[in-house]
Design a protein around this motif. Structure first.
Motif, mmCIF file in Angstrom:
data_model
loop_
_atom_site.group_PDB
_atom_site.id
_atom_site.type_symbol
_atom_site.label_atom_id
_atom_site.label_comp_id
_atom_site.label_asym_id
_atom_site.label_seq_id
_atom_site.Cartn_x
_atom_site.Cartn_y
_atom_site.Cartn_z
ATOM 1 N N VAL A 1 0.827 -1.124 0.073
ATOM 2 C CA VAL A 1 0.052 -0.023 -0.057
ATOM 3 C C VAL A 1 0.879 1.155 -0.100
ATOM 4 C CG1 VAL A 1 -1.685 1.343 1.365
ATOM 5 C CG2 VAL A 1 -2.081 -1.257 1.070
ATOM 6 N N LEU A 2 0.765 2.111 -1.117
ATOM 7 C CA LEU A 2 1.303 3.220 -0.897
ATOM 8 C C LEU A 2 0.762 4.246 0.030
ATOM 9 C CD1 LEU A 2 2.173 4.148 -4.646
ATOM 10 C CD2 LEU A 2 3.627 3.125 -3.007
ATOM 11 N N ASP A 3 1.475 5.066 0.891
ATOM 12 C CA ASP A 3 0.700 5.999 1.897
ATOM 13 C C ASP A 3 0.240 7.221 1.188
ATOM 14 O OD1 ASP A 3 3.373 7.708 1.871
ATOM 15 O OD2 ASP A 3 4.060 6.611 3.271
ATOM 16 N N ALA A 4 -0.561 7.892 1.625
ATOM 17 C CA ALA A 4 -0.996 9.087 1.196
ATOM 18 C C ALA A 4 -0.090 10.285 0.716
ATOM 19 C CB ALA A 4 -1.913 9.964 2.333
ATOM 20 N N GLU A 5 0.921 10.457 1.690
ATOM 21 C CA GLU A 5 2.080 11.317 1.370
ATOM 22 C C GLU A 5 2.829 10.890 -0.246
ATOM 23 O OE1 GLU A 5 1.614 10.095 4.282
ATOM 24 O OE2 GLU A 5 0.724 11.671 5.194
ATOM 25 N N THR A 6 3.051 9.728 -0.377
ATOM 26 C CA THR A 6 3.841 9.094 -1.376
ATOM 27 C C THR A 6 2.770 9.610 -2.717
ATOM 28 O OG1 THR A 6 4.838 7.596 -0.282
ATOM 29 C CG2 THR A 6 4.772 7.373 -2.465
ATOM 30 N N ILE A 7 1.585 9.075 -2.557
ATOM 31 C CA ILE A 7 0.652 9.477 -3.700
ATOM 32 C C ILE A 7 0.667 10.908 -4.174
ATOM 33 C CG2 ILE A 7 -1.653 9.164 -4.328
ATOM 34 C CD1 ILE A 7 -1.817 6.559 -2.603
ATOM 35 N N ALA A 8 0.533 11.538 -2.936
ATOM 36 C CA ALA A 8 0.470 13.119 -3.218
ATOM 37 C C ALA A 8 1.713 13.598 -3.656
ATOM 38 C CB ALA A 8 0.250 13.867 -1.736
ATOM 39 N N GLN A 9 2.877 13.272 -3.334
ATOM 40 C CA GLN A 9 4.209 13.455 -3.868
ATOM 41 C C GLN A 9 4.504 13.167 -5.371
ATOM 42 O OE1 GLN A 9 6.654 15.089 -1.876
ATOM 43 N NE2 GLN A 9 7.252 15.679 -4.108
ATOM 44 N N ASN A 10 3.689 11.802 -5.604
ATOM 45 C CA ASN A 10 3.749 11.439 -7.191
ATOM 46 C C ASN A 10 3.074 12.485 -8.010
ATOM 47 O OD1 ASN A 10 5.397 9.266 -6.543
ATOM 48 N ND2 ASN A 10 3.434 7.569 -6.598
ATOM 49 N N TYR A 11 1.777 12.808 -7.594
ATOM 50 C CA TYR A 11 1.178 13.870 -8.372
ATOM 51 C C TYR A 11 2.020 15.217 -8.516
ATOM 52 C CZ TYR A 11 -2.778 16.965 -9.692
ATOM 53 O OH TYR A 11 -3.465 17.768 -10.250
ATOM 54 N N ALA A 12 2.257 15.682 -7.446
ATOM 55 C CA ALA A 12 3.158 16.847 -7.356
ATOM 56 C C ALA A 12 4.359 16.872 -8.393
ATOM 57 C CB ALA A 12 3.257 17.256 -5.984
ATOM 58 N N ASN A 13 4.940 15.800 -8.289
ATOM 59 C CA ASN A 13 6.160 15.721 -9.006
ATOM 60 C C ASN A 13 5.673 15.754 -10.532
ATOM 61 O OD1 ASN A 13 7.802 15.473 -6.909
ATOM 62 N ND2 ASN A 13 7.911 13.364 -7.119
ATOM 63 N N ILE A 14 4.809 15.296 -10.994
ATOM 64 C CA ILE A 14 4.361 15.325 -12.598
ATOM 65 C C ILE A 14 3.782 16.733 -12.818
ATOM 66 C CG2 ILE A 14 2.869 14.223 -14.310
ATOM 67 C CD1 ILE A 14 3.247 11.589 -12.822
ATOM 68 N N THR A 15 2.835 16.876 -11.877
ATOM 69 C CA THR A 15 1.922 18.150 -12.344
ATOM 70 C C THR A 15 2.822 19.687 -12.082
ATOM 71 O OG1 THR A 15 1.067 18.309 -10.397
ATOM 72 C CG2 THR A 15 -0.114 16.949 -12.167
ATOM 73 N N GLY A 16 3.692 19.463 -11.075
ATOM 74 C CA GLY A 16 4.074 20.787 -10.590
ATOM 75 C C GLY A 16 3.471 21.530 -9.710
ATOM 76 N N GLN A 17 2.173 20.847 -9.204
ATOM 77 C CA GLN A 17 1.210 21.593 -8.306
ATOM 78 C C GLN A 17 1.632 21.113 -7.113
ATOM 79 O OE1 GLN A 17 -2.706 21.033 -9.978
ATOM 80 N NE2 GLN A 17 -2.002 21.606 -11.897
ATOM 81 N N SER A 18 1.292 21.812 -5.925
ATOM 82 C CA SER A 18 1.275 21.428 -4.480
ATOM 83 C C SER A 18 0.116 20.798 -4.225
ATOM 84 C CB SER A 18 1.488 22.459 -3.511
ATOM 85 O OG SER A 18 2.745 23.507 -3.888
ATOM 86 N N VAL A 19 -0.051 19.775 -3.311
ATOM 87 C CA VAL A 19 -1.159 18.980 -2.983
ATOM 88 C C VAL A 19 -1.168 19.111 -1.287
ATOM 89 C CG1 VAL A 19 -2.103 16.821 -2.979
ATOM 90 C CG2 VAL A 19 -0.687 17.552 -4.764
ATOM 91 N N CYS A 20 -2.443 19.489 -0.890
ATOM 92 C CA CYS A 20 -2.593 19.410 0.526
ATOM 93 C C CYS A 20 -3.308 18.171 1.004
ATOM 94 C CB CYS A 20 -3.775 20.569 0.933
ATOM 95 S SG CYS A 20 -3.904 20.655 2.600
ATOM 96 N N VAL A 21 -2.464 17.235 1.532
ATOM 97 C CA VAL A 21 -2.957 15.805 1.863
ATOM 98 C C VAL A 21 -3.858 15.782 2.767
ATOM 99 C CG1 VAL A 21 -2.039 13.379 2.856
ATOM 100 C CG2 VAL A 21 -0.611 14.782 1.095
ATOM 101 N N GLU A 22 -3.779 16.463 3.929
ATOM 102 C CA GLU A 22 -4.884 16.578 5.186
ATOM 103 C C GLU A 22 -4.751 17.913 5.605
ATOM 104 O OE1 GLU A 22 -7.362 14.668 6.808
ATOM 105 O OE2 GLU A 22 -6.310 13.557 5.850
#
Length: 711
Positions: free
Chosen positions: A656-677
């Motif tokens: 299971v990928l944790d929430a921080e890893t999933i958010a980081q993957n999205y941020a790395n590709i889009t260049g957009q910040s993600v608010c996990v919680e």
């Protein structure tokens, strides 16, 4: 009219009473040795159904095929059959699609090959077969009924054992029934109320004129009775034994035997008043001896009888019997009762669990056992069920003959299954379930770079291209474009088989998808199996909103996404599943966990879905943009279920990928910040609690909006 009292002696039937008008025929094969053909002994067999009396001529046995001879007061069929009608004039003897006809036979399979049984005959035609139908696996099978389609009990046939079979052809109730080894606790009050081991609807209108005994291979038939009442064929023997017939896990100390006297032949609801004593026979002194030996004679009081106690051994099937003593006539020989004492074999109470560890880490597998004697352990690595490897301690392995197995410095080539065989002084080993083991890793990754449709993870299954998808630009380099109803990818079934099975325990599946198609239930990435198997990351029940389906886990479809993705933009969709520790699955869209809030209060209801266990396994391949159904021999590409879409960066993990890893993957590709919680007091929505939030709080501090009532 007084009923005929029939002994249940396993070697024959003794007539000790007067004629009963409900008996059609009785034969104990009390003939000189030789061919059965033209023998016409036994009692009755002169039934005239037109008047309901014995006014017909007496019938004789006929050889219908093969070999059927009398040997030692029994009929022996060896790939042969013998037929006897109810009277010599078949038209007068026939039952014309009304009433009930019962057959009672005692039969021993000496060397049965394929089938044996008793058949209901209509003139010269076999209509219904009761016994062991043919075409089962092996030389022996289960008891059942044939000729109206094969129907089986769960009772297996044992070679060399005498069975008592009762069969009923019930024209009035439109049913056929069969009992295997009945006793006086069994009953038959018609099609809706009976204790039969097997009952099958029967709507045939053919006549019933005779009974045939036949076998493929050798069988010994010790008696046959044909009657029109169940009470004439059910044993009038001691009943209601304790320990119960077939009982298991009977304690070995202070074993008391008890039973209820045989019923009165005239009234099954009361004990037989003629019984003077009970004779008890057992094989307790030598359970390997198939014969029973006299133990004691217990006076009959008309109440439940008891004898004991006995001290017995574990792991043994014991047999016993109670004969009823009558004055001036033969004993009523009881039925054979069996029970099994408590097993000293080890009982596995906890199986080794699934393990995923970091490369170089240590895995441990433990088996929990209850055992009446000291247990021993041997661990194995699963290969194919035949060539599995018995483990020994080494530099990497310890505890190979202990309760817990340790695997240190785990590497990719250590992946597989591990199980333990546990033994003790009983000499009967038991085997644990196989625990899958994996190195924590990405199992497959379709990047689609360099126009490559295959997963780029070494050792992952090759990918088969269906249709003509094209390569286009994606969020990272190339992506693939799949057309509605035409294109998809799926892993090579011959290579997939068990490769993704570890995902049934824990997994993550992720993909970037771009679509305007909002059809419900269409798959993005799926390992779908028939009859509730596998998993699917797909569109949900609400158009445009994805969901993560895991079959057999409870909450199978789970919470649908909290936003639509069918808008022509690229979206990052991720499903995670943990069926072992946390027992939860989650869905993420664009790096953010989908949550469910109350429509009434706005409060958070859930951030994920509880699951009850593992994903149901399947052998089918993983599909991208579509799914494969059926089985390995008859696979179907569901073209109707393919929705046009573009896919990129498709990944499957065995953890299971944790929430921080999933958010980081999205941020790395889009260049957009993600608010996990988002923090509770984040008033400006920037994912921080800072001075700006205090300024907002302070600016509204004095701005009350309380409404006072008008007085």
């Amino acid at each position: 009219m007084k009923k005929l009292v029939l002994s249940s002696l396993v070697v024959g039937v003794c007539l000790v009473g007067a004629v009963n008008a409900q008996l059609i025929g009785v034969d104990t094969f009390d003939y000189p040795n030789g061919a059965i053909a033209e023998k016409n002994g036994g009692d009755f067999w002169t039934w005239d159904n037109t008047v309901g009396d014995y006014t017909n001529g007496k019938s004789a046995w006929k050889l219908t095929f093969g070999n059927a001879v009398v040997q030692g007061q029994a009929l022996v069929t060896n790939n042969g059959a013998a037929l006897r009608h109810y009277g010599s004039d078949l038209n007068r003897a026939a039952f014309r699609a009304f009433g009930v006809v019962y057959y009672s036979v005692r039969v021993e399979a000496l060397n049965a090959q394929g089938w044996f049984g008793v058949s209901a005959y209509d003139f010269e035609n076999e209509r219904i077969f009761f016994g062991m139908p043919g075409e089962q696996e092996g030389p022996l099978g289960n008891f059942g009924i044939d000729q109206i389609g094969r129907h089986f009990t769960n009772i297996p046939v044992e070679q060399g054992r005498v069975y008592h079979l009762i069969a009923a052809v019930d024209f009035e109730g439109q049913q056929v029934r069969m009992w295997v080894d009945p006793d006086s606790d069994d009953w038959d009050n018609g099609a809706a109320d009976n204790s039969a081991d097997l009952k099958v609807t029967y709507t045939g209108t053919n006549w019933n004129t005779g009974v045939r005994l036949a076998s493929d291979g050798m069988c010994r038939w010790k008696s046959v009775i044909v009657a029109t009442e169940f009470w004439d064929v059910v044993p009038k023997v001691a009943k209601n034994p304790s320990p119960a017939n077939g009982a298991q896990e009977v304690p070995t100390d202070e074993v008391m035997l008890s039973w209820y006297p045989a019923p009165d032949p005239e009234n099954p609801d009361v004990p037989n008043p003629a019984i003077t004593a009970h004779r008890l026979y057992t094989n307790f002194d030598n359970p390997d001896d198939p014969n029973l030996y006299f133990v004691a004679e217990i006076p009959n009081t008309g109440e439940r009888a008891e004898y004991g106690p006995f001290t017995l051994e574990t792991d043994i099937t014991y047999c016993w019997r109670v004969d009823e003593v009558l004055p001036d006539v033969n004993d009523i020989t009881g039925v054979l009762w069996r029970f099994e004492t408590v097993k000293s074999t080890p009982i596995i109470t906890g199986h080794p669990s699934y393990q995923v560890v970091e490369e170089g880490g240590t895995a441990s597998f433990t088996v929990e056992v209850d055992s009446m004697s000291p247990p021993t352990f041997q661990w194995y690595r699963y290969v194919d069920g035949t060539n599995d490897i018995a483990l020994t301690d080494s530099e990497k392995i310890s505890g190979s003959q202990e309760q817990t197995l340790y695997l240190s410095n785990a590497q990719l080539d250590d992946e597989g299954g591990f199980y333990c065989i546990v033994s003790n002084l009983s000499g009967i080993p038991v085997t644990s379930q196989t625990a899958l083991f994996g190195i924590k890793r990405r199992l497959a990754y379709w990047s689609f770079e360099d126009n490559n449709p295959n997963s780029v993870v070494p050792g992952s299954p090759a990918t088969i291209v269906y249709g003509n998808p094209t390569f286009v630009a994606g969020p990272v380099g190339n992506a693939m474009n799949f057309h509605t109803g035409l294109d998809m990818l799926y892993t090579d079934p011959n290579e997939t088989l068990s490769y993704f099975d570890i995902c049934n325990y824990t997994m993550t599946v992720a993909c970037w998808v771009n679509t305007t198609n909002a059809r419900t239930w269409v798959p993005f990435v799926a390992r779908h199996g028939e009859s509730g198997q596998g998993w699917q990351l797909r569109q949900g029940s609400v158009a445009g909103r994805p969901t993560f389906t895991t079959r057999g886990t409870g909450n199978d479809d789970g919470t649908r996404g909290d936003r639509t993705i069918a808008d022509g933009n690229w979206h990052y969709v991720v499903g995670t599943f943990d069926g072992t520790d946390q027992k939860i699955k989650k869905l993420y869209i664009d790096g953010v966990l989908s949550k469910v809030y109350s429509e009434d209060t706005g409060k958070l209801l859930r951030a994920g879905d509880e699951v009850s266990g593992l994903i149901n396994p399947t052998l089918l391949p993983v599909g991208i943009a579509g799914r494969v159904t059926g089985d390995l021999e008859n696979m179907t590409i569901e073209t109707w279920n393919i929705a046009g879409a573009k896919y990129d960066e498709v990944e499957i993990y065995n953890y299971v990928l944790d929430a921080e890893t999933i958010a980081q993957n999205y941020a790395n590709i889009t260049g957009q910040s993600v608010c996990v919680e988002q923090p509770e007091n984040d008033l400006d929505g920037n994912c921080f609690v800072d001075l700006n939030d205090f300024v907002i709080f302070a600016s509204e501090w004095l701005g009350g909006s309380l409404i006072q009532p008008n007085l």
